[in-house]
Design a protein around this motif. Sequence first.
Motif, mmCIF file in Angstrom:
data_model
loop_
_atom_site.group_PDB
_atom_site.id
_atom_site.type_symbol
_atom_site.label_atom_id
_atom_site.label_comp_id
_atom_site.label_asym_id
_atom_site.label_seq_id
_atom_site.Cartn_x
_atom_site.Cartn_y
_atom_site.Cartn_z
ATOM 1 N N ALA A 328 0.835 -1.203 0.000
ATOM 2 C CA ALA A 328 0.000 0.000 0.000
ATOM 3 C C ALA A 328 0.870 1.253 0.000
ATOM 4 O O ALA A 328 0.657 2.186 -0.792
ATOM 5 N N ILE A 329 1.892 1.293 0.895
ATOM 6 C CA ILE A 329 2.756 2.479 0.879
ATOM 7 C C ILE A 329 3.700 2.434 -0.316
ATOM 8 O O ILE A 329 4.219 3.470 -0.734
ATOM 9 N N GLY A 330 3.882 1.240 -0.895
ATOM 10 C CA GLY A 330 4.629 1.155 -2.150
ATOM 11 C C GLY A 330 3.894 1.887 -3.261
ATOM 12 O O GLY A 330 4.507 2.576 -4.084
ATOM 13 N N TYR A 331 2.564 1.766 -3.273
ATOM 14 C CA TYR A 331 1.780 2.491 -4.271
ATOM 15 C C TYR A 331 1.809 3.990 -3.964
ATOM 16 O O TYR A 331 1.895 4.821 -4.878
ATOM 17 N N THR A 332 1.766 4.336 -2.674
ATOM 18 C CA THR A 332 1.922 5.742 -2.289
ATOM 19 C C THR A 332 3.262 6.271 -2.781
ATOM 20 O O THR A 332 3.360 7.400 -3.276
ATOM 21 N N SER A 333 4.313 5.463 -2.658
ATOM 22 C CA SER A 333 5.644 5.840 -3.131
ATOM 23 C C SER A 333 5.622 6.134 -4.629
ATOM 24 O O SER A 333 6.184 7.129 -5.087
ATOM 25 N N ASP A 334 4.989 5.253 -5.386
ATOM 26 C CA ASP A 334 4.896 5.454 -6.833
ATOM 27 C C ASP A 334 4.135 6.728 -7.169
ATOM 28 O O ASP A 334 4.506 7.466 -8.097
ATOM 29 N N LEU A 335 3.063 7.001 -6.427
ATOM 30 C CA LEU A 335 2.304 8.233 -6.644
ATOM 31 C C LEU A 335 3.195 9.453 -6.430
ATOM 32 O O LEU A 335 3.219 10.383 -7.239
ATOM 33 N N LEU A 336 3.954 9.434 -5.334
ATOM 34 C CA LEU A 336 4.791 10.587 -5.005
ATOM 35 C C LEU A 336 5.912 10.764 -6.027
ATOM 36 O O LEU A 336 6.214 11.891 -6.443
ATOM 37 N N VAL A 337 6.536 9.672 -6.445
ATOM 38 C CA VAL A 337 7.591 9.759 -7.455
ATOM 39 C C VAL A 337 7.030 10.325 -8.748
ATOM 40 O O VAL A 337 7.650 11.175 -9.405
ATOM 41 N N ALA A 338 5.833 9.875 -9.127
ATOM 42 C CA ALA A 338 5.193 10.384 -10.341
ATOM 43 C C ALA A 338 4.879 11.870 -10.234
ATOM 44 O O ALA A 338 4.790 12.573 -11.252
ATOM 45 N N LEU A 339 4.732 12.367 -9.016
ATOM 46 C CA LEU A 339 4.456 13.785 -8.771
ATOM 47 C C LEU A 339 5.726 14.612 -8.618
ATOM 48 O O LEU A 339 5.668 15.810 -8.362
ATOM 49 N N GLY A 340 6.880 13.961 -8.769
ATOM 50 C CA GLY A 340 8.153 14.666 -8.670
ATOM 51 C C GLY A 340 8.753 14.671 -7.283
ATOM 52 O O GLY A 340 9.720 15.399 -7.022
ATOM 53 N N GLY A 341 8.201 13.877 -6.371
ATOM 54 C CA GLY A 341 8.694 13.815 -5.005
ATOM 55 C C GLY A 341 9.786 12.778 -4.821
ATOM 56 O O GLY A 341 10.305 12.201 -5.789
ATOM 57 N N THR A 342 10.128 12.532 -3.555
ATOM 58 C CA THR A 342 11.262 11.669 -3.221
ATOM 59 C C THR A 342 10.870 10.654 -2.158
ATOM 60 O O THR A 342 10.143 10.986 -1.220
ATOM 61 N N VAL A 343 11.362 9.422 -2.293
ATOM 62 C CA VAL A 343 11.153 8.393 -1.268
ATOM 63 C C VAL A 343 12.479 7.713 -0.974
ATOM 64 O O VAL A 343 13.376 7.659 -1.821
ATOM 65 N N ILE A 344 12.598 7.212 0.251
ATOM 66 C CA ILE A 344 13.831 6.547 0.704
ATOM 67 C C ILE A 344 13.485 5.150 1.195
ATOM 68 O O ILE A 344 12.710 4.988 2.142
ATOM 69 N N LEU A 345 14.052 4.132 0.562
ATOM 70 C CA LEU A 345 13.916 2.746 1.009
ATOM 71 C C LEU A 345 15.231 2.332 1.642
ATOM 72 O O LEU A 345 16.291 2.442 1.014
ATOM 73 N N ALA A 346 15.192 1.874 2.894
ATOM 74 C CA ALA A 346 16.412 1.563 3.631
ATOM 75 C C ALA A 346 16.402 0.098 4.088
ATOM 76 O O ALA A 346 15.926 -0.772 3.384
ATOM 77 N N GLU A 347 16.997 -0.165 5.265
ATOM 78 C CA GLU A 347 17.004 -1.502 5.885
ATOM 79 C C GLU A 347 17.602 -2.568 4.955
ATOM 80 O O GLU A 347 16.932 -3.509 4.563
ATOM 81 N N PHE A 348 18.874 -2.453 4.631
ATOM 82 C CA PHE A 348 19.501 -3.358 3.674
ATOM 83 C C PHE A 348 19.451 -4.840 4.070
ATOM 84 O O PHE A 348 19.327 -5.696 3.194
ATOM 85 N N PRO A 349 19.547 -5.204 5.362
ATOM 86 C CA PRO A 349 19.410 -6.628 5.684
ATOM 87 C C PRO A 349 18.039 -7.192 5.313
ATOM 88 O O PRO A 349 17.883 -8.409 5.218
ATOM 89 N N GLU A 350 17.069 -6.290 5.106
ATOM 90 C CA GLU A 350 15.723 -6.731 4.741
ATOM 91 C C GLU A 350 15.435 -6.533 3.257
ATOM 92 O O GLU A 350 14.286 -6.394 2.836
ATOM 93 N N LEU A 351 16.514 -6.536 2.467
ATOM 94 C CA LEU A 351 16.397 -6.563 1.012
ATOM 95 C C LEU A 351 17.065 -7.821 0.456
ATOM 96 O O LEU A 351 17.280 -7.949 -0.745
ATOM 97 N N CYS A 352 17.391 -8.745 1.359
ATOM 98 C CA CYS A 352 18.059 -9.992 0.994
ATOM 99 C C CYS A 352 17.109 -10.878 0.185
ATOM 100 O O CYS A 352 16.027 -11.224 0.655
ATOM 101 N N GLY A 353 17.514 -11.239 -1.024
ATOM 102 C CA GLY A 353 16.680 -12.081 -1.878
ATOM 103 C C GLY A 353 16.014 -11.316 -2.996
ATOM 104 O O GLY A 353 15.551 -11.913 -3.972
ATOM 105 N N VAL A 354 15.969 -9.984 -2.862
ATOM 106 C CA VAL A 354 15.372 -9.153 -3.925
ATOM 107 C C VAL A 354 16.424 -8.209 -4.500
ATOM 108 O O VAL A 354 16.088 -7.228 -5.165
ATOM 109 N N GLU A 355 17.694 -8.505 -4.245
ATOM 110 C CA GLU A 355 18.771 -7.637 -4.726
ATOM 111 C C GLU A 355 18.766 -7.511 -6.248
ATOM 112 O O GLU A 355 19.012 -6.418 -6.776
ATOM 113 N N GLN A 356 18.500 -8.624 -6.948
ATOM 114 C CA GLN A 356 18.570 -8.574 -8.410
ATOM 115 C C GLN A 356 17.547 -7.605 -8.985
ATOM 116 O O GLN A 356 17.869 -6.789 -9.855
ATOM 117 N N GLU A 357 16.323 -7.668 -8.481
ATOM 118 C CA GLU A 357 15.279 -6.759 -8.970
ATOM 119 C C GLU A 357 15.663 -5.303 -8.722
ATOM 120 O O GLU A 357 15.567 -4.452 -9.618
#
Length: 548
Positions: A328-357
């Motif tokens: 849900a907040i991922g879609y909010t993120s896309d909305l904001l990016v499309a509006l010229g805004g900025t989002v920050i995705l952090a927590e690198f240990p919790e990106l394990c397994g999706v690094e390629q994407e």
Amino acid sequence: MQQKVLKVQPSDNVIVALVDLKAGEVITFEGKDYTIKIDMPAKHKFAQVDFEKGDSIFMYGVLVGKAQQKIEKGEWITVFNVKHAANDFKVGERKTNWDIPNVSDFEERTFLGYHRADGSVGTANYWIVLPLVFCENKNLEIMKSALVEDLGYGKKQKYQKHTQALISLHKAGKSVEEILSADFETSEADEHEKLFKNVDGVKFLSHDMGCGGTRQDAQALCGLLAGYITHPNVAGATVLSLGCQNAQYSMLQEELDKRGGAGKPVFFLEQQQLGTEEALVSSAIKQTFVGLIEANKIERKPAGLDKLIIGLECGGSDGFSGISANPAIGYTSDLLVALGGTVILAEFPELCGVEQELSDRCVEVESAERFSYLMKTYNDKAVAAGSGFDMNPSPGNIKDGLITDAIKSAGAAKKGGTSPVVAVLDYPEKVTKKGLNLLCTPGNDVESTTAEVGSGANIVLFTTGLGTPTGNPIAPVIKLASNTKLAQKMSDIIDINTGSITEGTETIEEAGRRILDFVIEAASGKQVVKSVQNQQDDFIPWKRGVSL
């Protein structure tokens, strides 16, 4: 009638229980019947097919584990029969195409913010007092007791009457049992009228760093503190120093210069130079008060949504987090990016397994290479310390369905939506590019939230499935529950419920738009979020050792 199960991606070979399932219950899904082998709680998964030992388990369309024994179709997937596994990754082709959402409903929207000299816009207006070293924490407390309540920013503790009542019972000779069974009414905290109407508060950022660690830790601390001083939600700062510590004011000034300079009042006081505690504290109080007079002259004015910088965070996650709140907040993120805004995705240990994407979504090859380097070196340090990303899920995560780090990570990454990655940052770098940024931080809730705000997030969206009260001293932290039960049980910390998604009464897109509406109200100061109401001012700098 609520759907009982779902499959996140067509290529997955496990099915998610949306409600508690009973042993012997037959579930019909996509034209096939599945007999549940044992009582299984909601949020967990069962096998869609028969697995042999060593077979791959897929969820969210990626590898999330390996079967450790034979698992029959309909059998509960647990930590006892599945172990963490994730695909390796490499820098490959750029895949930056994305489905840009329709933002016509938001294009003319604005929020009321505090405009700064550097062009940034704050969602709040704070004065901060911070130490360069932990030796000054006591002086921060003295200043806090002298300033906060009299200026109208403090609240009398609402549990104070409890203690008074307990004292009365004890003096009356009541037994331990009578004291424990006593029922007291909890009154709301008393609020004082604010002297400075346009200043949201004076915040004190105490910490346990600045000396005794490595010089690299001191440099990173100064970078983080510089991020808070230059933050759009901050009108000015009072900096206390002992004088002999590793984190020198020259180091802080160097970090301020990296971020374009403070561009606002910064008062620096050194105890070893001034002498007595009284000389230091009285001077600091006077200068802070003068700073507040100036800060109060700033008023909220309209700003475009492109001035919003949203930090994306999760904590106390459950098996629904990656299905409801995070996408849900991922879609909010896309909305904001499309509006010229900025989002920050952090927590690198919790990106394990999706690094390629995420690597493939980097606009520049250099960013993909940096992401790969940061992920691998971070995991290598964890392994060298006897841990590893696979040990990231907490007992609470596991109990509520996140049994491997890859399952947790694949769901956590949904917070970042689908837009291209414009930059990869290492802690404590400042965000400079609009769009989706990746920031290297731990998965620890407070360390990561602290870092995102230090990098420039002027508001934070924080999802939780189990309930966590994390906040921040200067940025509103909006709490989103992944399930309705939590939203009702812990209503004092939850702002938004996304349980409607798993209940089938709202789509991810509808929830994402509803969340952005709430963000605009919170950014304008019209909606005071629960973390601010509760004065949940969590602040923990990250020491660059292993923290998952």
